[in-house]
Scaffold this active site. Structure first.
Site, mmCIF file in Angstrom:
data_model
loop_
_atom_site.group_PDB
_atom_site.id
_atom_site.type_symbol
_atom_site.label_atom_id
_atom_site.label_comp_id
_atom_site.label_asym_id
_atom_site.label_seq_id
_atom_site.Cartn_x
_atom_site.Cartn_y
_atom_site.Cartn_z
ATOM 1 N N ASN A 222 0.851 -1.194 0.000
ATOM 2 C CA ASN A 222 0.000 0.000 0.000
ATOM 3 C C ASN A 222 0.884 1.242 0.000
ATOM 4 O OD1 ASN A 222 0.565 0.846 2.828
ATOM 5 N ND2 ASN A 222 -0.360 -1.147 3.254
ATOM 6 N N ASP A 291 -3.903 -6.586 4.997
ATOM 7 C CA ASP A 291 -4.914 -7.475 5.582
ATOM 8 C C ASP A 291 -4.948 -8.826 4.861
ATOM 9 O OD1 ASP A 291 -5.957 -5.799 7.601
ATOM 10 O OD2 ASP A 291 -6.953 -4.601 6.064
ATOM 11 N N LYS A 301 9.666 -15.899 -11.236
ATOM 12 C CA LYS A 301 8.818 -14.846 -11.788
ATOM 13 C C LYS A 301 7.687 -15.453 -12.622
ATOM 14 C CE LYS A 301 9.028 -10.786 -14.689
ATOM 15 N NZ LYS A 301 9.698 -10.189 -15.840
ATOM 16 N N PHE A 336 -4.583 2.865 15.014
ATOM 17 C CA PHE A 336 -4.768 3.885 13.982
ATOM 18 C C PHE A 336 -5.762 3.335 12.979
ATOM 19 C CE2 PHE A 336 -1.512 7.140 14.729
ATOM 20 C CZ PHE A 336 -0.923 6.564 15.852
ATOM 21 N N LYS A 350 -13.807 -0.127 15.874
ATOM 22 C CA LYS A 350 -12.517 -0.834 16.049
ATOM 23 C C LYS A 350 -11.990 -0.627 17.467
ATOM 24 C CE LYS A 350 -11.176 -0.489 11.226
ATOM 25 N NZ LYS A 350 -10.354 0.219 10.244
ATOM 26 N N LYS A 354 -11.597 -4.007 19.721
ATOM 27 C CA LYS A 354 -10.230 -4.443 20.065
ATOM 28 C C LYS A 354 -9.819 -3.974 21.462
ATOM 29 C CE LYS A 354 -8.926 -4.945 15.261
ATOM 30 N NZ LYS A 354 -8.060 -4.610 14.143
HETATM 31 N N1 CTP Z 1 -3.615 -3.704 12.002
HETATM 32 C C1 CTP Z 1 -2.888 -4.773 12.469
HETATM 33 N N2 CTP Z 1 -2.795 -5.929 11.756
HETATM 34 C C2 CTP Z 1 -3.421 -6.048 10.570
HETATM 35 C C3 CTP Z 1 -4.191 -4.969 10.070
HETATM 36 C C4 CTP Z 1 -4.254 -3.811 10.815
HETATM 37 O O1 CTP Z 1 -2.309 -4.666 13.550
HETATM 38 N N3 CTP Z 1 -3.310 -7.184 9.894
HETATM 39 C C5 CTP Z 1 -3.691 -2.490 12.826
HETATM 40 C C6 CTP Z 1 -3.181 -1.234 12.173
HETATM 41 O O2 CTP Z 1 -1.808 -1.027 12.481
HETATM 42 C C7 CTP Z 1 -4.048 -0.155 12.808
HETATM 43 C C8 CTP Z 1 -5.338 -0.878 13.100
HETATM 44 O O3 CTP Z 1 -5.052 -2.267 13.068
HETATM 45 O O4 CTP Z 1 -3.540 0.309 14.034
HETATM 46 C C9 CTP Z 1 -6.456 -0.600 12.157
HETATM 47 O O5 CTP Z 1 -6.061 -0.887 10.853
HETATM 48 P P1 CTP Z 1 -7.084 -0.786 9.650
HETATM 49 O O6 CTP Z 1 -6.439 -1.333 8.425
HETATM 50 O O7 CTP Z 1 -7.658 0.587 9.611
HETATM 51 O O8 CTP Z 1 -8.258 -1.710 10.170
HETATM 52 P P2 CTP Z 1 -8.599 -3.215 10.063
HETATM 53 O O9 CTP Z 1 -8.809 -3.705 11.461
HETATM 54 O O10 CTP Z 1 -7.606 -3.939 9.235
HETATM 55 O O11 CTP Z 1 -10.019 -3.133 9.351
HETATM 56 P P3 CTP Z 1 -10.398 -2.726 7.829
HETATM 57 O O12 CTP Z 1 -9.155 -2.865 7.013
HETATM 58 O O13 CTP Z 1 -11.462 -3.711 7.472
HETATM 59 O O14 CTP Z 1 -10.916 -1.317 7.890
#
Ligand code: CTP
Length: 427
Positions: A222, A291, A301, A336, A350, A354
């Site tokens: 990303n 995620d 490759k 975050f 969230k 959490k």
């Molecule tokens: N985070 C994490 N591990 C992951 C994904 C996210 O620890 N695999 C943490 C990020 O560092 C951030 C928080 O979770 O502090 C929220 O991340 P975000 O991507 O906004 O939320 P998700 O819980 O992944 O939900 P979604 O992507 O569905 O919005």
């Protein structure tokens, strides 16, 4: 309840460190490091006699900038107008002048406004506060002229750090040893209002993106630059905390004194975070963790001639959820949330699910917010339902506001009744 955004912070502070001639001149090298560790930029100025004790190169290497030694660039071809007016530029740019060690001669010049070299001219030209740490032979220290000069300086608001007593380089015993570099650094921090409110805390900060390999040359990732996480690490160091920074791939420079663990994938980040969790008192999860990752990694490759591959993805570990599940009661956990829709509602959900202490929500669709820009627009969400929207500001400023909230939560845990009273009066 929503609180108004707090005032702007001065992030980058500059200090001129004047080193005058004395055996203790070498101790100023350690002082450079202590000042830099708390985020101060240090410009070293050496007198002619200081250079008899320590080479300017030592200070140049430590401070990362040229040491100023002469008023006009010396007898060399460097003599030019730029050098001739440099004292005015430095005088205006600095937030404090600290002279350590300060000889009887420099103290006398300061007391009488004599400006006959760069350091004494700088002292006359600057409006910044001055801190003086004398070091000399005990007889010179006790000499009425020196004591009178110090009285004059104190009367003008100069902060003088009395020397320690003990064995002196001249073979005598008495007052005259340079005060400890820790005490001198502390005096500079107090003069500048550098905060110490996270001393004793260990911040575990995640920063940047993760990369999830697809084949030998490709990966899913990303746009996160790591700027927010690095700003948190830097702000934490400046406020006296120990920092463990778990960083995804980035070119950013970690702050001085932070322990850095570099990782690539979500799996590596999860392992590094959980390995360090025990040591942390505050966990700040600023990383944009992937995620999903490719369910299979092709070792070679993937070739075009083999047609368009279909990607099968699988979920990565939710590091924040694992941290929240294993946290000790006194650990603070900050998440975050980078959102595009229903920002505050999603972030609040969230925070609840959490069991976090604080959530930093930002709408990544707004100009001046989110990935790979220098500013951010965030709302801080507290577990007790409070919401604090902040205006658009630099990421270092956002970092300090987040750490203000951490410090507030910490002191509220220590003094719950006082915290409830101050919240009531603020609302
Ligand atoms: N985070 C994490 N591990 C992951 C994904 C996210 O620890 N695999 C943490 C990020 O560092 C951030 C928080 O979770 O502090 C929220 O991340 P975000 O991507 O906004 O939320 P998700 O819980 O992944 O939900 P979604 O992507 O569905 O919005």
């Amino acid at each position: 309840m929503s609180c108004a955004a707090a005032g702007r912070l001065k992030i980058n502070m500059r200090v001129a460190l004047g080193v005058s001639g004395g055996i203790a001149a070498y101790k100023a090298a350690e002082l450079v490091r202590l000042l830099q560790e708390r985020g101060l930029e240090v410009q070293v100025v050496m007198t002619r006699s200081a250079r008899e004790f320590v080479a300017p190169l030592t200070f140049a290497a430590l401070s990362g900038r040229k040491v100023i030694t002469d008023m006009f660039g010396g007898e060399s071809e460097n003599a030019n107008l730029e050098n001739a007016i440099e004292h005015i530029a430095v005088a205006q740019a600095i937030d404090a002048l600290v002279i350590a060690p300060a000889t009887a001669n420099v103290i006398a010049k300061l007391a009488h406004g004599i400006a006959d070299d760069f350091l004494s001219t700088l002292a006359v030209a600057t409006k910044a506060p001055i801190v003086v740490a004398p070091a000399m032979n005990v007889n010179m220290w006790e000499n009425p002229a020196t004591q009178q000069n110090l009285k004059t300086l104190r009367g003008r608001g100069v902060k003088v750090l009395d020397p320690d007593e003990g064995y002196l380089a001249c073979g005598m015993t008495g007052a005259g040893r340079l005060a400890s570099v820790d005490a001198i650094a502390q005096a500079v921090f107090e003069t500048l209002g550098v905060r110490d409110d996270l001393k004793g805390e260990t911040l575990l900060v995640t920063a940047g993106r993760t990369e999830e390999p697809l084949d030998a040359v490709r990966y899913l990732s990303n746009r996160s630059s790591g700027k927010m996480g690095y700003a948190l690490a830097e702000a934490g160091r400046r406020r006296g905390a120990s920092v463990i920074l778990v960083s995804g791939p980035t070119h950013l420079e970690p702050p001085a004194g932070a322990a850095v663990e570099r990782v690539r994938t979500a799996e590596e980040m999860a392992e590094a975070v959980l390995r360090n969790l025990e040591k942390a008192t505050v966990v700040l999860m600023a990383a944009a963790v992937a995620d999903f990752r490719p369910a299979e990694i092709q070792p070679r490759k993937i070739k075009r001639r083999d047609g368009v591959p279909s990607l099968k993805l699988e979920a990565t570990r939710d590091i924040l959820a694992e941290v929240a599940g294993r946290r000790r009661p006194e650990q603070l956990v900050v998440g975050f949330a980078a959102e595009t829709d229903q920002v505050v509602e999603n972030a609040a959900e969230k925070l609840r699910s959490k069991h976090l202490d604080l959530m930093v929500a930002n709408d990544v669709t707004q100009p001046g917010a989110g990935f790979d820009v220098d500013t951010n627009i965030v709302t801080l969400l507290f577990a007790d339902g409070r919401r604090q929207p902040l205006e658009r500001m630099s990421k270092p400023e956002v970092a300090h506001h987040v750490l203000d909230a951490v410090a507030e939560l910490r002191s509220a845990a220590r003094h719950p009744a006082a915290a409830a009273r101050s919240r009531k009066s603020a609302s």
